[in-house]
Enzyme design. Structure first.
Site, mmCIF file in Angstrom:
data_model
loop_
_atom_site.group_PDB
_atom_site.id
_atom_site.type_symbol
_atom_site.label_atom_id
_atom_site.label_comp_id
_atom_site.label_asym_id
_atom_site.label_seq_id
_atom_site.Cartn_x
_atom_site.Cartn_y
_atom_site.Cartn_z
ATOM 1 N N ASP A 67 58.097 49.814 53.375
ATOM 2 C CA ASP A 67 57.041 49.286 54.231
ATOM 3 C C ASP A 67 55.764 50.110 54.064
ATOM 4 O O ASP A 67 55.797 51.343 54.002
ATOM 5 C CB ASP A 67 57.439 49.359 55.699
ATOM 6 C CG ASP A 67 58.459 48.305 56.098
ATOM 7 O OD1 ASP A 67 59.023 47.638 55.214
ATOM 8 O OD2 ASP A 67 58.706 48.174 57.309
ATOM 9 N N ASP B 190 65.521 39.786 55.839
ATOM 10 C CA ASP B 190 65.382 41.233 55.810
ATOM 11 C C ASP B 190 66.734 41.928 55.970
ATOM 12 O O ASP B 190 67.720 41.314 56.396
ATOM 13 C CB ASP B 190 64.442 41.659 56.940
ATOM 14 C CG ASP B 190 63.691 42.946 56.646
ATOM 15 O OD1 ASP B 190 64.021 43.630 55.660
ATOM 16 O OD2 ASP B 190 62.759 43.250 57.419
#
Length: 493
Positions: free
Chosen positions: A352, A291
């Site tokens: 997200d 990430d």
């Protein structure tokens, strides 16, 4: 710099753009609209490419790697880079009177680009995108069905919570392949080898127990980042990407403050990255979610100034692949998209998801649609449908629970529809104990694998994104349109 002047009325043209990295906005909009620029400087770094930001001018649209201009008849023009290994390709479409001017610039070694007029924008964009994937030897293994801890426990995840959810998944016969431990297991950002005080064990304690339950273990890492409080930063301050003043460069704002990025042109940093990935693999994690990868590609002063940003990023990513092994499954996130092709197996293709539909204050007033929300995830992931030839797309998690969520039934089913249309990875993060019979049924639907779908049109949209697909139609707006309720998905029957 290649340039094309198109004798077409800008007011009749729609533009399809894709942002630089996973969270950067992708959308389908009238060319005469305004492309938003976030007001917050740190979002330039964390959500966009600060070296090629949206312009903020009416009638000027910027895109990374690919660009499509769409006429009312569905034809138009498509531009696409044909290699992104060491080069960032930037596109700009600009309305100028009764014409449209398109320019293409590159940062890094010059590489081929395609520019094609067409009567079928959808097909040509898919064709040129597939060629880019083939040129870069894209990895597209079978998609995985993943439970991850983040949207249930955030940084408070514990070893016990992971195992409790895995046991419940087994009891309910939920067909997950991977249980992925997310952020919160480590003592600090960058200090991956030491556990946090609350985790209740060590990350290496989890894989065997998950294996006994029939699941593969997955692990989250932000391998290019270091907190200012971390041991990694204290001991290796010289490893960090630097600013013009020679000091470590802050590269975002999360975890309560700013943080730094590793300089991947340093041989010792590449060695450390290989060791990190190999260690995680040795603990029993063949699935790694990597990430905040944008950090390695930000503008800054590097140890080796002859290495460009795209190449520096690729060097760091390849070091992680080398450490993890060719048979590891690597999921990129917050990553420069095209520059990752051929190294990652899967890629997050939108912001997200969150258990709320929209965050208007941030998106509208601050000009930032890269933050977590169901609306933002749908808007961007749907508008990147063609990227399934670059990697397995990851549109993020379904939200099937009714508790601890602000999503209504239409919104939960719209997120489920996104997973079905995008194809690729299927993921959930709901605490399984919170799911009632309806929630479990929706989750089973969300874990059913499907091939990527195709749009039926780019000339009509319900929400500034690609919304009309063969399997169904999304309404991303706040009003009922074409017989669809706000924030809903209607599957074709």
């Amino acid at each position: 710099m290649p340039e094309w002047t198109l004798a077409t009325d800008p007011a009749q043209v729609r533009v399809l753009v894709s942002g630089y990295q996973s969270w950067s906005e992708a959308e389908l909009r009238p060319l005469t609209d305004v492309q938003s620029v976030p007001l917050m400087r740190w979002r330039h770094e964390q959500g966009h490419d600060p070296a090629f930001l949206p312009s903020g001018e009416a009638g000027v649209w910027r895109s990374h790697t690919v660009l499509a201009l769409v006429r009312p008849d569905g034809g138009g023009w498509v531009g696409a880079a044909q290699d992104a290994t060491h080069t960032f390709t930037h596109w700009e479409a600009r309305a100028e009177g009764d014409r449209v001017r398109v320019t293409c610039s590159q940062e890094g070694p010059a590489t081929a680009v395609a520019w094609e007029p067409t009567d079928d924008v959808i097909t040509i964009l898919e064709t040129l995108s597939a060629q880019l994937g083939a040129n870069m030897h894209a990895r597209t293994p079978a998609p995985q069905r993943v439970w991850c801890s983040w949207y249930s426990y955030y940084r408070d995840v514990t070893l016990t919570a992971m195992l409790d959810n895995a046991r419940l998944a087994r009891e309910h016969g939920l067909p997950f392949d991977v249980f992925q431990l997310d952020d919160g297991f480590q003592s600090d950002l960058g200090d991956w080898f030491t556990p946090s005080s609350h985790f209740g064990g060590h990350a290496r304690d989890l894989p065997t127990q998950l294996g006994d339950l029939g699941f593969t273990a997955g692990l989250w890492l932000a391998p290019f980042l270091a907190s200012p409080t971390s041991e990694l930063f204290r001991e290796h301050r010289d490893w960090m990407l630097r600013g013009a003043d020679g000091q470590p460069l802050t590269v975002g704002h999360n975890w309560g403050g700013a943080y730094y990025a590793l300089d991947t042109t340093r041989p010792e940093v590449l060695d450390w990255l290989r060791t990190l990935a190999a260690t995680a693999r040795g603990w029993g994690y063949p699935y790694l979610k990597l990430d905040f990868l944008y950090g390695a590609a930000l503008p800054g002063v590097r140890h080796d100034p002859s290495v460009g940003r795209a190449a520096a990023y690729r060097m760091g990513l390849q070091a992680l692949r080398d450490g993890a092994g060719d048979d590891a499954f690597l999921l990129g996130c917050g990553a420069p998209l095209a520059a990752s092709i051929g190294v990652v197996d899967a890629m997050r293709t939108g912001p997200d998801v969150a258990p709320l539909w929209d965050e208007d204050s941030r998106r509208v007033w601050l000009g930032d649609a890269t933050g977590p929300s169901a609306r933002n995830a749908l808007h961007t992931a749907l508008s990147r449908w063609y990227q399934h030839t670059w990697y397995q797309p990851d549109p993020d998690v379904a939200i099937c629970r009714r508790e601890l969520s602000l999503l209504n039934s239409n919104e939960r089913h719209a997120v489920a529809g996104m997973l079905d249309v995008v194809g690729g990875l299927r993921a959930s993060s709901d605490p399984i104990a919170l799911l009632d019979a309806e929630g479990l049924g929706l989750l089973r639907d969300c874990l059913t694998l499907s091939a990527p779908d195709r749009p039926t049109t780019l000339t009509h949209s319900l929400g500034g994104a690609v919304t009309h697909f063969r399997r169904g139609t999304f309404n991303l707006t706040d009003a009922s349109l074409d017989g669809l309720a706000p924030h809903s998905y209607q599957r074709q029957t």
